[in-house]
Design an enzyme around this catalytic site. Structure first.
Site, PDB file in Angstrom:
ATOM      1  N   GLU A  80       0.802  -1.076  -0.003  1.00 11.77           N
ATOM      2  CA  GLU A  80      -0.076  -0.079  -0.046  1.00 11.77           C
ATOM      3  C   GLU A  80       0.996   1.348   0.189  1.00 11.77           C
ATOM      4  OE1 GLU A  80      -3.318   0.199  -0.347  1.00 11.77           O
ATOM      5  OE2 GLU A  80      -3.504  -1.837  -0.474  1.00 11.77           O
ATOM      6  N   GLU A 111       8.764 -22.555   6.299  1.00 11.44           N
ATOM      7  CA  GLU A 111       9.229 -21.528   7.225  1.00 11.44           C
ATOM      8  C   GLU A 111      10.169 -22.185   8.055  1.00 11.44           C
ATOM      9  OE1 GLU A 111       7.034 -22.414  11.483  1.00 11.44           O
ATOM     10  OE2 GLU A 111       5.611 -21.514   9.574  1.00 11.44           O
TER      11      GLU A 111
END
Length: 296
Positions: A80, A111
Site C-alpha cells: 500500500e 518456514e
C-alpha cells in the site's frame, strides 16, 4: 526462550459448546487485547519509525521478511505504500518463506528453510532496513534472514508476539506485541495477526509522516493512477491550498499529478520549476516549502 504465550491453552475449555454470542465475545476480547498490546509498544514503534525514516531519506530500502500469516500481513502493509505515500516500488523488498507462491498456497514447511532465509537476505545492503515479523519469534526462515541481513550491515527490526524470542535476539530493535494467549491456542491469525497488522500500519504511517508524505492529515504524496485517486488528489489540493476544485484540477494537470507541486502552484509559486526548488530546499516537506513561498 520463554513459553510461547500465543500457544497457551486451557482458558477456553468447552469453547465449541458455547453460544455464538459467547464465542464472538471471547474473540472480540482477543482483538481488544491485541490493540492494547500495540498501544503498549508505542515507544518501540516510534523509535523504529525514526530509524526507518532516517535510513529511507538517506537512500536505503525497506524490506519485510516472514512466513505464513505474518508475511502476508507484512506484504499487505508494504504493497500500500506506493499508492498512499508515493514510495517507489523498487525500494520495497519482500523476503517470503516459500516465495510468492506462499502468499496464496499453504507451504508450511517453507518456514523451516533457514538456507532460503539467509539466501534471500543476500539482496540487502548496509543502507537497507529489514522488518521481520513472526508471532512466535522462533521461525527458522525469518531468524536466518535477520541474522544474514545484520551480517550484511542492514538494520533489523523484529515484530514479535512472544517475549525473549530468538528473532528479537537476532535484531537491532524489538517491537514486542504482548497480545497474550489466543482464543484458539496457537492460531496467530487472530489476536497476534491483528496486533501485527496494526503495528505495521502505525510504523509505516509514522515513518512517512516523518518523511513529509502527510500534511494536515492529507496524503500529499498520493499517486494519481486512476479517476478515483485523481479526484481525491484534487480534493487534497483544494483543501490545503484553499482554492476551488476546478483550480485544483487545473494545477494538478500542470503539475503532472504531483499533489505537492499543485498545492504550491495554487498557493503562489510562479511555476513548476519554482515549486520544485522550494520542495528540494525543504527536503520534500510541504509545510516548510509553503513557509518559504515569499522567497521565490
Amino acid at each position: 526462550m520463554a513459553e510461547r504465550q500465543t500457544e497457551q491453552s486451557g482458558r477456553y475449555l468447552g469453547l465449541d459448546t458455547w453460544s455464538d454470542e459467547r464465542i464472538l465475545d471471547a474473540l472480540v476480547q482477543g482483538q481488544e487485547r491485541a490493540i492494547a498490546a500495540v498501544r503498549a509498544a508505542a515507544p518501540a514503534i516510534s523509535e523504529a519509525a525514526t530509524i526507518l525514516a532516517h535510513r529511507l531519506a538517506a537512500g536505503g530500502r525497506l524490506a519485510y521478511a516472514g512466513a505464513g500469516a505474518s508475511i502476508r500481513v507484512a506484504v499487505q502493509d508494504g504493497s500500500e505504500l506506493p499508492a498512499t505515500f508515493g514510495m517507489p516500488e523498487a525500494n520495497i523488498l519482500y523476503l517470503i518463506a516459500g516465495g510468492r507462491a506462499a502468499m496464496f498456497d499453504t507451504l508450511a514447511d517453507a518456514e523451516d528453510d533457514e538456507a532460503d532465509g539467509a539466501a534471500q537476505a543476500e539482496v540487502l545492503t548496509a543502507a537497507d532496513t529489514l522488518v521481520t515479523v513472526a508471532a512466535s519469534g522462533s521461525t527458522p526462515f525469518t531468524i536466518a534472514a535477520a541474522r544474514r541481513a545484520r551480517e550484511r550491515g542492514a538494520v533489523v527490526i523484529a515484530i514479535v508476539n512472544n517475549p525473549e524470542s530468538r528473532l528479537a535476539a537476532a535484531a537491532d530493535l524489538e517491537i514486542l506485541l504482548a497480545s497474550g494467549p489466543e482464543v484458539i491456542a496457537g492460531s496467530t491469525r487472530l489476536a497476534a495477526g491483528t496486533a501485527q497488522k496494526v503495528a505495521l500500519n502505525l510504523l509505516s504511517t509514522l515513518t512517512h509522516i516523518k518523511l513529509g508524505a502527510v500534511h494536515d492529515g492529507f496524503m500529499v504524496n498520493v499517486e494519481t493512477g486512476n479517476a478515483k485517486l485523481r479526484q481525491r488528489a484534487a480534493g487534497i489540493v483544494a483543501a490545503v491550498a484553499r482554492v476551488d476544485e476546478p483550480r485544483a484540477q487545473a494545477a494538478l494537470g500542470e503539475a503532472g499529478g504531483q499533489v505537492k507541486h499543485a498545492i504550491l502552484l495554487c498557493a503562489g509559486a510562479k511555476d513548476i520549476a519554482a515549486a520544485q526548488r522550494l520542495l528540494i530546499a525543504a527536503n520534500g516537506n510541504l509545510r516548510l516549502a509553503m513557509a518559504r513561498l515569499g522567497d521565490t
